[in-house]
Design a protein around this motif. Sequence first.
Motif, PDB file in Angstrom:
ATOM      1  N   GLU A  64       0.868  -1.173   0.000  1.00 15.94           N
ATOM      2  CA  GLU A  64       0.000   0.000   0.000  1.00 15.94           C
ATOM      3  C   GLU A  64       0.904   1.222   0.000  1.00 15.94           C
ATOM      4  O   GLU A  64       1.913   1.250   0.702  1.00 15.94           O
ATOM      5  CB  GLU A  64      -0.898   0.006   1.239  1.00 15.94           C
ATOM      6  N   LYS A  65       0.562   2.223  -0.798  1.00 18.80           N
ATOM      7  CA  LYS A  65       1.433   3.390  -0.911  1.00 18.80           C
ATOM      8  C   LYS A  65       0.608   4.653  -1.046  1.00 18.80           C
ATOM      9  O   LYS A  65      -0.434   4.672  -1.687  1.00 18.80           O
ATOM     10  CB  LYS A  65       2.395   3.234  -2.090  1.00 18.80           C
ATOM     11  N   THR A  66       1.107   5.700  -0.405  1.00 17.70           N
ATOM     12  CA  THR A  66       0.438   6.998  -0.397  1.00 17.70           C
ATOM     13  C   THR A  66       1.468   8.099  -0.606  1.00 17.70           C
ATOM     14  O   THR A  66       2.556   8.059  -0.025  1.00 17.70           O
ATOM     15  CB  THR A  66      -0.275   7.229   0.956  1.00 17.70           C
ATOM     16  N   PHE A  68       3.558  11.145  -0.031  1.00 17.85           N
ATOM     17  CA  PHE A  68       3.936  11.824   1.211  1.00 17.85           C
ATOM     18  C   PHE A  68       4.498  13.206   0.952  1.00 17.85           C
ATOM     19  O   PHE A  68       4.152  14.179   1.609  1.00 17.85           O
ATOM     20  CB  PHE A  68       4.961  10.979   1.971  1.00 17.85           C
ATOM     21  N   TYR A 196      -0.471   4.308   9.706  1.00 16.79           N
ATOM     22  CA  TYR A 196      -0.499   4.539   8.259  1.00 16.79           C
ATOM     23  C   TYR A 196      -1.661   5.465   7.889  1.00 16.79           C
ATOM     24  O   TYR A 196      -1.494   6.433   7.142  1.00 16.79           O
ATOM     25  CB  TYR A 196      -0.637   3.203   7.535  1.00 16.79           C
ATOM     26  N   ARG A 200      -1.355   9.250   6.384  1.00 16.18           N
ATOM     27  CA  ARG A 200      -2.003   9.455   5.087  1.00 16.18           C
ATOM     28  C   ARG A 200      -2.980  10.612   5.118  1.00 16.18           C
ATOM     29  O   ARG A 200      -3.065  11.405   4.168  1.00 16.18           O
ATOM     30  CB  ARG A 200      -2.741   8.177   4.680  1.00 16.18           C
ATOM     31  N   ASP A 201      -3.700  10.742   6.211  1.00 10.97           N
ATOM     32  CA  ASP A 201      -4.757  11.757   6.290  1.00 10.97           C
ATOM     33  C   ASP A 201      -4.272  13.084   6.858  1.00 10.97           C
ATOM     34  O   ASP A 201      -5.062  14.010   7.008  1.00 10.97           O
ATOM     35  CB  ASP A 201      -5.916  11.228   7.141  1.00 10.97           C
ATOM     36  N   GLY A 211      -2.498  14.337   2.139  1.00 12.32           N
ATOM     37  CA  GLY A 211      -3.337  13.247   2.604  1.00 12.32           C
ATOM     38  C   GLY A 211      -4.417  12.871   1.609  1.00 12.32           C
ATOM     39  O   GLY A 211      -4.778  13.633   0.731  1.00 12.32           O
ATOM     40  N   ASN A 212      -4.915  11.651   1.758  1.00 10.95           N
ATOM     41  CA  ASN A 212      -6.034  11.160   0.946  1.00 10.95           C
ATOM     42  C   ASN A 212      -5.761  11.164  -0.551  1.00 10.95           C
ATOM     43  O   ASN A 212      -6.649  11.377  -1.356  1.00 10.95           O
ATOM     44  CB  ASN A 212      -7.293  12.003   1.231  1.00 10.95           C
ATOM     45  N   ASP A 214      -3.986   8.455  -2.487  1.00 11.27           N
ATOM     46  CA  ASP A 214      -3.293   7.200  -2.721  1.00 11.27           C
ATOM     47  C   ASP A 214      -2.828   7.118  -4.154  1.00 11.27           C
ATOM     48  O   ASP A 214      -3.583   7.406  -5.082  1.00 11.27           O
ATOM     49  CB  ASP A 214      -4.212   5.998  -2.418  1.00 11.27           C
TER      50      ASP A 214
END
Length: 216
Positions: A64-66, A68, A196, A200-201, A211-212, A214
């Motif tokens: 899973e990756k977001t 940053f 996480y 992320r948020d 954030g949010n 993905d």
Amino acid sequence: MGYLPNFNMGGMYEVLNRFKGQNANVQFLMNQDSPLNLAEGVSNGHYDLVFGLSSYFDSNDHVEKTLFMENHLQIAMPIHSRLSEKKKLKFSDLKKETFILLERQQSPVIVDYVISQGLKNGFNLKASHYINTLDEGLSMVAVGKGLAFLYSGMNDGSLEAEYHIKIGDIENVGKEQNIIMVMSKENKKQMLRKLYAFVRDSNPEDGKLIGNKDEK
């Protein structure tokens, strides 16, 4: 947790401290590592969570990756370089320059990428020195040993004054090397997943954490 050396990771520490403020018993074990080791460390379980370069995870469907921190290629120049008056350069502008490059094992992607960009623009990069750290590279730039590539995520705005150099953006070099937060889809640790989601948020005022969003 693993993260990249040489980058300005103040936003990471800020959000981790806020998470710890809400979860008093949490302790973080942090380690700086190369982009390749961070990517492999998520896959083999050495790291629970990492902040690494997006290109190292493009083909990995098991994480899973977001996003940053946004991050793109820059060039550091001696203060009196013929290019120092330009804040934005094309890669082709660098044809006649000599470069200070990272040792390839430190970051194969950036080394291979800039070499390929040179070839794409009709020239081979001429390297005068190979270095292991950003400080070493910028110090050499300052005394006229060549130009050095760096990422915008390494530049906190103080490097030009600190090293008495000029730093410019490089235009039209394809995909940006954004920094992403990554964890294995198989890692089911409850507190880790809570962390996480929290990172992320998060969206600090400086806008460097996004954030949010993905990555697909």
